[in-house]
Structures are given as structure tokens and as C-alpha cells.
Design an enzyme around this catalytic site. Structure first.
Site, PDB file in Angstrom:
ATOM      1  N   ASP A   3      31.864 -23.335  22.380  1.00 52.62           N
ATOM      2  CA  ASP A   3      30.713 -24.068  21.858  1.00 52.62           C
ATOM      3  C   ASP A   3      30.986 -24.562  20.430  1.00 52.62           C
ATOM      4  O   ASP A   3      31.514 -23.811  19.602  1.00 52.62           O
ATOM      5  CB  ASP A   3      29.517 -23.105  21.853  1.00 52.62           C
ATOM      6  CG  ASP A   3      28.199 -23.810  21.612  1.00 52.62           C
ATOM      7  OD1 ASP A   3      27.838 -24.678  22.411  1.00 52.62           O
ATOM      8  OD2 ASP A   3      27.523 -23.477  20.617  1.00 52.62           O
ATOM      9  N   GLU A  60      48.505 -13.349  26.417  1.00 59.10           N
ATOM     10  CA  GLU A  60      48.780 -11.939  26.756  1.00 59.10           C
ATOM     11  C   GLU A  60      48.542 -11.703  28.241  1.00 59.10           C
ATOM     12  O   GLU A  60      48.928 -10.686  28.787  1.00 59.10           O
ATOM     13  CB  GLU A  60      47.821 -11.006  25.987  1.00 59.10           C
ATOM     14  CG  GLU A  60      48.137 -10.855  24.513  1.00 59.10           C
ATOM     15  CD  GLU A  60      46.979 -10.199  23.752  1.00 59.10           C
ATOM     16  OE1 GLU A  60      46.027  -9.675  24.377  1.00 59.10           O
ATOM     17  OE2 GLU A  60      47.024 -10.242  22.512  1.00 59.10           O
TER      18      GLU A  60
HETATM   19  C1  BGC Z   1      25.437 -26.538  23.166  1.00 61.11           C
HETATM   20  C2  BGC Z   1      23.970 -26.667  23.003  1.00 61.11           C
HETATM   21  C3  BGC Z   1      23.549 -25.714  21.894  1.00 61.11           C
HETATM   22  C4  BGC Z   1      24.355 -25.924  20.612  1.00 61.11           C
HETATM   23  C5  BGC Z   1      24.223 -24.772  19.670  1.00 61.11           C
HETATM   24  C6  BGC Z   1      25.949 -27.066  21.849  1.00 61.11           C
HETATM   25  O1  BGC Z   1      27.189 -27.398  21.874  1.00 61.11           O
HETATM   26  O2  BGC Z   1      25.959 -27.277  24.237  1.00 61.11           O
HETATM   27  O3  BGC Z   1      23.275 -26.415  24.184  1.00 61.11           O
HETATM   28  O4  BGC Z   1      22.202 -25.929  21.604  1.00 61.11           O
HETATM   29  O5  BGC Z   1      25.703 -26.058  20.884  1.00 61.11           O
HETATM   30  O6  BGC Z   1      24.834 -23.628  20.190  1.00 61.11           O
END
Ligand code: BGC
Length: 557
Positions: free
Chosen positions: A214, A263
Site C-alpha cells: 500500500d 529466503e
Molecule cells: C488504498 C486505499 C487506502 C489508502 C490508505 C490506498 O492505496 O488503496 O484504499 O485508503 O491507501 O491506506
């Protein structure tokens, strides 16, 4: 036949399976609810394992299923090495891995490293320990400005609106790039680095095959004082030295993660969600010394337009060839208006995602949208995408041609973006997260025994899996057939464009002779001799109808 076998082994090769995989994104709280509490769960995924196998995908990517107060749909993680008790247990998770692996489906989980939940024990300890404490060092705490520190340390805005700083009881402020409940980690802190390595090993040991990272471009920050203003930040180049985004030093983290991935046998894989300024900068996340792959969102933000598609495809293939990775194609995910809806809305020059936003903000007026056209274009775009080299990321429900739900009452909405405005402009992302319809009848359309946590409209009945499975012309039947054929046809990671004599018709051929033709225009396109070898897609008296795609088998097959 030889190339069929070749492509089959490449697809299943444990070291390279991800290069041309069809990956299906599951938003777990909205997929299937096995315990009847209105929220989707891990046993729900297990109960639909046969459905996933029949769909013909190679892997699933699970959005966060970790303990969370759901301030941001689970992207506010309170414990990175556990399952939210409302979604199940670690044993359920193990059962899910086994059920999917048994069916030849690999599993990617979401890692959220930029921020935790404010309920994470480390953040709670930081609050309790007070200013100047070692506990506060794991996050980004600063004194405020103004006479008594009553002003935030800078005027930076959070992605979901409002200030990026929140004041705590003793007067200090902490940074949150997203919701207030999502404090940013301090990635200069060795505890933070070590803890994420532990998390990667924890899930890898449980059999997870890969990770989706993310906001991978945001982890490292240069917060040397004085902090720049928002206007100053906007003027700074994104050249690797920007204080907040896509810094060169973030790759030290991913190099360390890669060593952990390696790993394992087979090595685990990663895909970065990195919103960066150029394809060249994106390629750094996708390198073999880094995460391995990075999302390419270019088609997701493009119009349904032949010239735009061609440029994007050519650029990304060139880029991935140069980086040694393979590219990723995406038309929908849990953050944007579903593409079957987007494509039915009038063009808002160059801003197709924005189109959806405006429509939702207006309450989803029917007279703005041509749903038939939206679905027709969505099917055409998906068939084109599934014919491309590289991996395809599909979002749950798109295989049903599911529409965005625009008219969710404010008191049922969950997305912080709806309430706080900001970058997402107050529209909210709940409309693409409404639980899936599995049956035309029954409570919550077969999602579970109880009412779903987000309201499903009556129109969902016609998109239900049981309805579409029985209809050979449904979108579900089209996806199943496309994914089945793709396994046979997918070959080396190249394509060659063939000229069509029409600016609104794209045609390319893969090294084994498999040809894909998309008519973006409104006039039919004469397919000539190719019409006799169509294996998928509509054809009408030897012509490709408006806004549609066909797959043509290699000659001699
Ligand atoms: C996710 C979102 C999220 C944000 C904060 C984004 O990349 O896809 O759904 O709200 O990151 O974590």
C-alpha cells in the site's frame, strides 16, 4: 501444441507465475459472509473457493483482513499479524490458503506500511508515554507552531481532507497522511523496519505467495525543519529528493524486503502501489532487487479511446522490458468507480475517474448514464486487457459487470473520504465496495444470512452469480471463457501492432499468432478472413460491431 505446453509451464512455474497472472482482488468484508453478521469473512472466501477456481484466475489478492476499527476500510491496521475476529481466525486463514492452493490459486496479501491504526499498541504506548519519549519516536510527533503550539507544525493537507496533523492531549501533534486514525510511521526507526520484516516472514511462513504494498512510495520522509509549506511542496520536483513522496531512499527498504522474499523457495513476490510521476520512476519499484512488480494505473485513468490505449500499452511494455519486470493492467479496484459505470458516463475531458466522482456526488442521476454502453465498453476493454502481455488485476464483481452504487444514504456510508473531502473530493468509495450478489433471491442476494453492511440495490439481482452462470451471454460467462482461453493462448511477453486503416480500431498479434482486435468506434469493422477464426467476442456478418473486442485464434489451429 508445443507453445500451449510452453505457456502452461511458464504460468505454473513457481518463480515466474506472477509475470502474466490473472489476479482477482477480494475485498474480504464484501465478498462472502459465512457467519451471518453482515460482514464478509475468511470462511466466506473458503466457501467460494470453487467459484474462484471455475473463474479461472491464477491468484487472489486479499485487501486487509487484519484487526481494524475500520476507520479506512481496514487500511488502518491494529495488528499486522492477526485476523480481525469478525473475519475469522488464523486457523481460518490457514484453511483458506490450503483451499486455494489445492485449486492452484496463489495468494497475495496487502501490507500497509506507511501508517498503522491509532489503536495499534505502539501508537497507544506513544500516547501514554508522552512527549520526548522513545515510544513517540516510532511515529512522527512534532511541536506545533504559533505562540502556544496551537497551530499544526505545517499547513499540509491529509489525503482524506483536513490537516495532515492532529493534536494530542499533551499538546504535541502527529502526522497522518490519510485519516486521523492512521498515524504515519517513522521509517527511520529500526523498530519499524524490523517489525515489518517480521510481518513479511510471518505471512510467508503461513504460505502466502506475495504481497501488495500500500502507498509504497510514501514510507521514507525528509522532515528536516523548517518544514516546507504546502505550496513549496507542490513546487518541488519529484526527482527522488522530494520530502514526502517517491524518495530514492525508499528503495533501501524494498531491497531488504527482497532479501526476505528470497529466503523462501519459491521466492515471494511483491507488487507496489506507487503513484509516481513517470513510468521510469515506477520501474524502480518493479526491479528484481526490489518488489518485483508495480501497478500501472494508466488504463484505469484513460478514456475509452484507441489512441490513448495504444500509447499506454506501448509505453508500458517498453518500460517493463527495460526494467526486466512485467507490467500490470488494471481497470477497477476498491478505490475507483467501477469501469462498467465509468464507461457509461459522458466524457469529462481526460478525467474519466473524475467522471465517476461527479456523477456520484450528484446522487447518480440515471439520465447522465448509458448503462448498456458502459457494460459494452467494459467488456471490450477487459477482453483487450486480458489479451495483453503482463498480469491482469481484476476487481471482485467486475466479472459480473457489476455497477457502482451511487445512492448510498449518508448514514450508511463508511468511507472517510465521503465525510472529509480532500483529494477524493468527498465522493467516497463505498459504491464499489457493496457486497457481491451471489443469488437473485434470498437475504442480501446470497452474500450471507443477514443484511449486508453496505446496502445492495434491487438491481443487483440481475447481476447475481446464479443468474449469470446460467446465461452463456453473460459477463460472467465471458470472463470464464476468456480466462480459460488466456491460459492456453498466453505466450511470450510481446505483441506486434497490425495496422487496421482505422484510427478507432486497434489490432495486435502475439508471438503465437493469437490476435486481438478492438473497435473503439461506432461503425462496424470488417474482419475479412479473420472472421472465420474468432474464438471469443461478438461478430456480426463478418464484422466487429461497435465498441467490442474479438480474439482470433492462430491460423492452423
Ligand atoms: C488504498 C486505499 C487506502 C489508502 C490508505 C490506498 O492505496 O488503496 O484504499 O485508503 O491507501 O491506506
Amino acid at each position: 501444441m508445443t507453445d500451449v505446453l510452453l505457456s502452461e509451464s511458464r504460468r505454473t512455474d513457481p518463480a515466474t507465475w506472477w509475470r502474466q497472472a490473472a489476479v482477482y482482488q477480494i475485498y474480504p468484508r464484501s465478498f462472502a459472509d459465512a457467519n451471518g453478521d453482515g460482514l464478509g469473512d475468511i470462511p466466506g472466501v473458503v466457501s467460494r473457493a470453487d467459484y474462484l477456481a471455475e473463474l479461472g484466475i491464477d491468484a487472489v489478492w486479499l485487501s486487509p483482513f487484519y484487526p481494524s476499527a475500520l476507520a479506512d476500510g481496514g487500511y488502518d491496521v491494529a495488528d499486522y499479524r492477526n485476523v480481525d475476529p469478525r473475519l475469522g481466525t488464523l486457523e481460518d486463514f490457514d484453511r483458506m490458503i490450503a483451499a486455494l492452493h489445492e485449486r492452484g490459486i496463489r495468494v497475495i496479501v496487502d501490507i500497509v506500511p506507511n501508517h498503522s491504526s491509532n489503536l495499534h499498541p505502539w501508537f497507544q504506548e506513544a500516547l501514554a508515554a508522552g512527549r520526548g519519549s522513545a515510544e513517540r519516536e516510532r511515529y512522527i510527533f512534532r511541536e506545533g507552531t504559533g505562540e502556544n503550539g496551537e497551530q499544526p507544525p505545517s499547513d499540509w493537507g491529509a489525503a482524506f481532507g483536513g490537516s495532515a496533523w492532529e493534536r494530542v492531549e499533551d499538546g504535541q501533534w502527529y502526522l497522518h497522511s490519510f485519516a486521523t486514525e492512521q498515524p504515519d510511521f517513522n521509517w527511520d526507526h529500526p523498530d519499524v523496519r524490523a517489525d515489518f520484516l517480521r510481518t513479511l516472514r510471518f505471512w510467508s511462513d503461513r504460505g502466502v505467495d506475495g504481497f501488495r504494498i500500500d502507498v509504497a512510495h510514501m514510507l521514507t520522509k525528509d522532515l528536516t525543519e523548517p518544514l516546507p509549506s504546502r505550496a513549496e511542496l507542490e513546487g518541488l520536483p519529484h526527482d527522488g529528493n522530494h520530502p514526502l513522496s517517491d524518495r530514492d531512499d525508499v528503495h533501501e527498504i524494498y531491497a531488504e524486503w527482497r532479501r526476505v522474499f528470497n529466503e523462501y523457495d519459491p521466492p515471494r513476490t511483491g507488487v507496489a502501489e506507487a503513484w509516481v510521476s513517470t513510468p521510469e520512476r515506477r520501474a524502480r519499484y518493479a526491479s528484481a532487487e526490489g518488489l518485483g512488480q508495480a501497478f500501472n494505473f494508466d488504463l484505469l485513468v484513460a478514456d475509452f479511446d484507441a489512441a490513448q490505449f495504444r500509447t499506454i500499452i506501448a509505453d508500458n511494455l517498453a518500460q517493463s522490458a527495460a526494467s526486466g519486470s512485467s507490467t500490470t493492467w488494471v481497470l477497477s479496484n476498491h478505490d475507483v468507480t467501477r469501469h462498467a459505470t465509468r464507461y457509461g458516463l459522458p466524457a469529462l475531458e481526460g478525467r474519466p475517474v473524475k467522471q465517476g466522482v461527479e456523477w456520484i456526488k450528484a446522487g447518480g442521476p440515471e439520465d447522465w448514464i448509458d448503462r448498456e454502453q458502459g457494460l459494452r465498453r467494459a467488456r471490450a476493454a477487459t477482453l483487450l486487457l486480458l489479451g495483453l502481455p503482463g498480469s491482469a488485476y481484476l476487481y471482485q464483481g467486475e466479472e459480473l459487470g457489476l455497477q457502482e452504487v451511487a445512492d448510498i444514504p449518508a448514514d450508511r456510508r463508511q468511507d472517510p473520504a465521503f465525510f472529509r473531502g480532500g483529494e477524493f473530493d468527498g465522493f467516497g468509495r463505498d459504491g464499489c465496495r457493496v457486497p457481491l450478489p451471489w443469488t437473485a433471491a434470498g437475504p442480501s442476494f446470497g452474500f450471507g444470512e443477514a443484511e449486508a453492511h453496505l446496502p445492495q440495490p434491487a438491481s443487483f439481482a440481475k447481476y447475481a452469480v446464479d443468474v449469470e452462470a446460467a446465461d452463456p451471454d453473460s459477463t460472467l460467462s465471458l470472463y470464464r471463457e476468456a480466462l480459460r482461453l488466456r491460459r492456453v493462448l498466453q505466450t511470450d511477453e510481446q505483441l506486434e501492432w497490425t495496422e487496421t486503416g482505422r484510427a478507432d480500431v486497434l489490432s495486435f498479434v502475439r508471438p503465437n499468432g493469437w490476435r486481438v482486435v478492438t473497435n473503439f468506434g461506432t461503425a462496424p469493422f470488417d474482419l475479412g478472413a479473420d472472421a472465420s477464426r474468432i474464438v471469443l467476442g461478438p461478430v456480426d456478418a463478418g464484422s466487429l460491431p461497435a465498441e467490442s473486442t474479438v480474439w482470433i485464434a492462430p491460423a492452423g489451429r
